[in-house]
Scaffold this motif. Structure first.
Motif, PDB file in Angstrom:
ATOM      1  N   GLN A  63      -7.856 -11.583 -13.869  1.00 47.54           N
ATOM      2  CA  GLN A  63      -7.337 -12.616 -14.670  1.00 47.54           C
ATOM      3  C   GLN A  63      -8.383 -13.553 -15.452  1.00 47.54           C
ATOM      4  N   GLN A  88      -7.377  -8.400  -6.801  1.00 44.80           N
ATOM      5  CA  GLN A  88      -6.856  -8.707  -8.162  1.00 44.80           C
ATOM      6  C   GLN A  88      -5.724  -9.783  -7.895  1.00 44.80           C
ATOM      7  N   SER A  89      -4.899 -10.273  -9.042  1.00 45.16           N
ATOM      8  CA  SER A  89      -3.792 -10.921  -8.982  1.00 45.16           C
ATOM      9  C   SER A  89      -2.766 -10.298  -8.092  1.00 45.16           C
ATOM     10  N   ASP A  90      -1.641 -11.101  -7.862  1.00 47.72           N
ATOM     11  CA  ASP A  90      -0.446 -10.390  -7.212  1.00 47.72           C
ATOM     12  C   ASP A  90       0.796 -10.143  -8.333  1.00 47.72           C
ATOM     13  N   GLY A  91       0.166 -10.432  -9.615  1.00 45.69           N
ATOM     14  CA  GLY A  91       1.195 -10.145 -10.567  1.00 45.69           C
ATOM     15  C   GLY A  91       1.821 -11.457 -11.233  1.00 45.69           C
ATOM     16  N   GLN A  92       1.533 -12.644 -10.613  1.00 48.05           N
ATOM     17  CA  GLN A  92       1.957 -13.817 -11.048  1.00 48.05           C
ATOM     18  C   GLN A  92       1.155 -14.458 -11.866  1.00 48.05           C
TER      19      GLN A  92
END
Length: 229
Positions: A67, A120-124
Motif C-alpha cells: 500500500q 501486506q494489507s488485509d484488502g481494506q
C-alpha cells in the motif's frame, strides 16, 4: 524486537492534538491534560507537554508492503510531504523498502515506510488504522559509543554487527525484526529535512526486553526487563 511504547516531549500540544486527531484521524488512546497518546498498530506514542525548548525527533511508521502508493496519496491529501532534491519518496534498495516523509506541528520528521518483507494489507482501503507499528525511533545522544555499550544490556547491537560510528546513523536492533533505535550524535542532517539532529529526552519501551532512555544530559540508560532478555 517490538517498540511497544514511545514517550516524547513536545511544546505545541494543542496543535499536535489537532494534527494527529483531526487531520490524520488518530484516536486518542488516553485522555490527559498535558499528554497526547496515539496508537499505531502494535505501538503507541505519547507526546508530553513541556514549557521550554522546541523538542523534535525522527520516528517511522510501518505501512503495509502493498500500500505504499495509496498510503502516500492518502497522507499527501491531508498534509504536505517533505521533499529531497524535488523527490517526495525514496527507495532503500538494500533494505527492500520505500519511504515518504512529512512533518508535524512540533517539527518531528515522520517517516512512513513500506518494507517488502512486511505483512501486506488485509484488502481494506488504507486508513490511519493501517499503520502496523513504530519501527524506527531516533536516539540522539551526546556519546554514541556510550549509548551503544549501554544498549547492549538489552541485547541491542548494530544491525550489521559493525562498531558504533559516532558521526553516522547506527541502526540498533536485529535486522530480521526490522525495528530499530536510531543511535546517533547531534549535528547529522535528517533525510528529507533541513533539520540537524539534536538531543532531547526520549523513552522507548521494548517488549520483552526493557526500557531505553535518552536523559536530560544526553546520555543513554536502560532498565532491563525483570524476566531477562
Amino acid at each position: 524486537m517490538l517498540i511497544e511504547k514511545v514517550m516524547l516531549d513536545t511544546r505545541p500540544l494543542k496543535d499536535m492534538k489537532h494534527f494527529y486527531e483531526e487531520v490524520l484521524g488518530f484516536k486518542e488512546r488516553e485522555s490527559e491534560e498535558n499528554q497526547l497518546t496515539i496508537e499505531a498498530g502494535r505501538s503507541t506514542i505519547t507526546f508530553q507537554k513541556v514549557e521550554e525548548g522546541n523538542p523534535f525527533y525522527h520516528f517511522a511508521f510501518d505501512i503495509p508492503a502493498d500500500q505504499f502508493q495509496v498510503a502516500k496519496e492518502w497522507v499527501k491529501a491531508r498534509t504536505p510531504l517533505l521533499k529531497e532534491e524535488d523527490q517526495d519518496e525514496v527507495a532503500f534498495e538494500h533494505l527492500q523498502a520505500c519511504a515518504f516523509y512529512f512533518q508535524d506541528p512540533a517539527g518531528n520528521i515522520v517517516e512512513c515506510i513500506a518494507r517488502r518483507t512486511a505483512p501486506q494489507s488485509d484488502g481494506q482501503p488504507f486508513s490511519i488504522e493501517s499503520l502496523q507499528k513504530v519501527s524506527e525511533m531516533s536516539f540522539v545522544a551526546v556519546d554514541a559509543g556510550q549509548g551503544g555499550e549501554v544498549l547492549e544490556r538489552l541485547n541491542l547491537i548494530e544491525r550489521e554487527k559493525r562498531p558504533i560510528r559516532p558521526h553516522l546513523l547506527n541502526f540498533m536492533g536485529e535486522k530480521e525484526d526490522e525495528s530499530f533505535l536510531l543511535l546517533l550524535e547531534p549535528g547529522r542532517k535528517w533525510l528529507f529535512s533541513d533539520q540537524m539532529a539534536e538531543v532531547y529526552p526520549v523513552t522507548a519501551v521494548l517488549k520483552g526486553r526493557g526500557t531505553a532512555y535518552v536523559g536530560e544530559g544526553g546520555l543513554v540508560s536502560v532498565e532491563e526487563w525483570e524476566g531477562g532478555v
